[in-house]
Scaffold this motif. Sequence first.
Motif, short mmCIF file in Angstrom:
data_model
loop_
_atom_site.label_atom_id
_atom_site.label_comp_id
_atom_site.label_asym_id
_atom_site.label_seq_id
_atom_site.Cartn_x
_atom_site.Cartn_y
_atom_site.Cartn_z
N MET A 119 -6.81 2.49 -2.34
CA MET A 119 -5.80 2.88 -3.33
C MET A 119 -6.41 3.72 -4.45
O MET A 119 -5.83 4.69 -4.92
N VAL A 175 -5.60 3.14 -10.35
CA VAL A 175 -4.87 1.88 -10.21
C VAL A 175 -5.52 0.90 -11.18
O VAL A 175 -6.75 0.88 -11.33
N MET A 201 2.83 1.61 -3.31
CA MET A 201 1.88 1.94 -4.39
C MET A 201 1.51 3.42 -4.32
O MET A 201 1.47 4.11 -5.34
N LYS A 202 1.26 3.92 -3.10
CA LYS A 202 0.85 5.33 -2.98
C LYS A 202 1.98 6.27 -3.45
O LYS A 202 1.71 7.29 -4.09
N MET A 252 0.84 -1.21 0.00
CA MET A 252 0.00 0.00 0.00
C MET A 252 0.88 1.26 0.00
O MET A 252 0.64 2.19 -0.78
#
Length: 309
Positions: A173, A184, A128-129, A125
Amino acid sequence: MTLNRRNFLKATLSGAVVAAGGAMASSCASKPSEAKTEEQKSEKPLELKLSFQEGIAPGESLNEKLDFMEKLGVVGFEPGGGGLAGRVNEIKQALNGRNIKVSAICAGFKGFILSTDPAIRKQCMDTMKEIIAAAGELGSTGVIIVPAFNSQVPVLPHTMETRDFLCEQFNEMGTFAAEHGTSVIFEPLNRKECFYLRQVADAASLCRDINNPGVRCMGDFWHMTWEETSDMGAFISAGEYLQHVHVASRKRRSMPGEDGEADNYINGFKGLKMLGYDKYVSFECGCQGDRNVVVPAAVKLLREQWEQA
Ligand code: LER
Ligand code: MN
């Protein structure tokens, strides 16, 4: 982990109303039949927007590669997500003044979202951010993510509860992505790489259930070769959720055309045209021959097949 589907949908429906004000909402929220581009409305033929990952074009530097792409009329560039935050300026400068935009960002995150270990899920997480924020700065359509490669273990069991959990994580996300003007993108892979998510329609049904403008899906012709019964059907099933496409030859995952007759994308292209698909078809493949020869030939082949579709 305890969120059931009914509660999840309730929660995400209200979330979607908030997110609908985001930058992705207007381009992604319409139904396929309403999703005609301005070009289609004026009956102009739909353009095939080709994109290359960083390893496709020959060249020593990014600028040499982009020069090569520009000569071929390739309008998208798909970098990997690893270290992207540190490359934003480099990529912006290299694209400045060119008719090439960042198409999508290919993965590059650490950990995986379906790990049994909360620390590994958090790593996914968090990284990804970081990539999503950089993708937003670069104007990318999205960041590609696979929920769990087969090699990533121990993994949460393939149950309804895990699916709900996946939806919950992607909702978070996706909201972050929409706030950054991007998305995403779920990528289904063939069974040898990711048994969890193999078909475009399954990825699209996750998008529908999550109901967040920052969550989209894609199809990769290579993986589709092994998992789909119809390229056209697969793309049509994704409809409004289809955000990106990968392409490769269909026997060895090489440059389109290097596997001869097998490299037929017309049925899939017909599906894309029916959707009015105006995003990118991006090369993700190896190469057997001389890139200076084989890459232009692949571009020519795809353009010819797009015309025929
Ligand atoms: C992996 O086979 C693949 O297709 C990549 O696009 C995954 O991100
Ligand atoms: Mn791919």
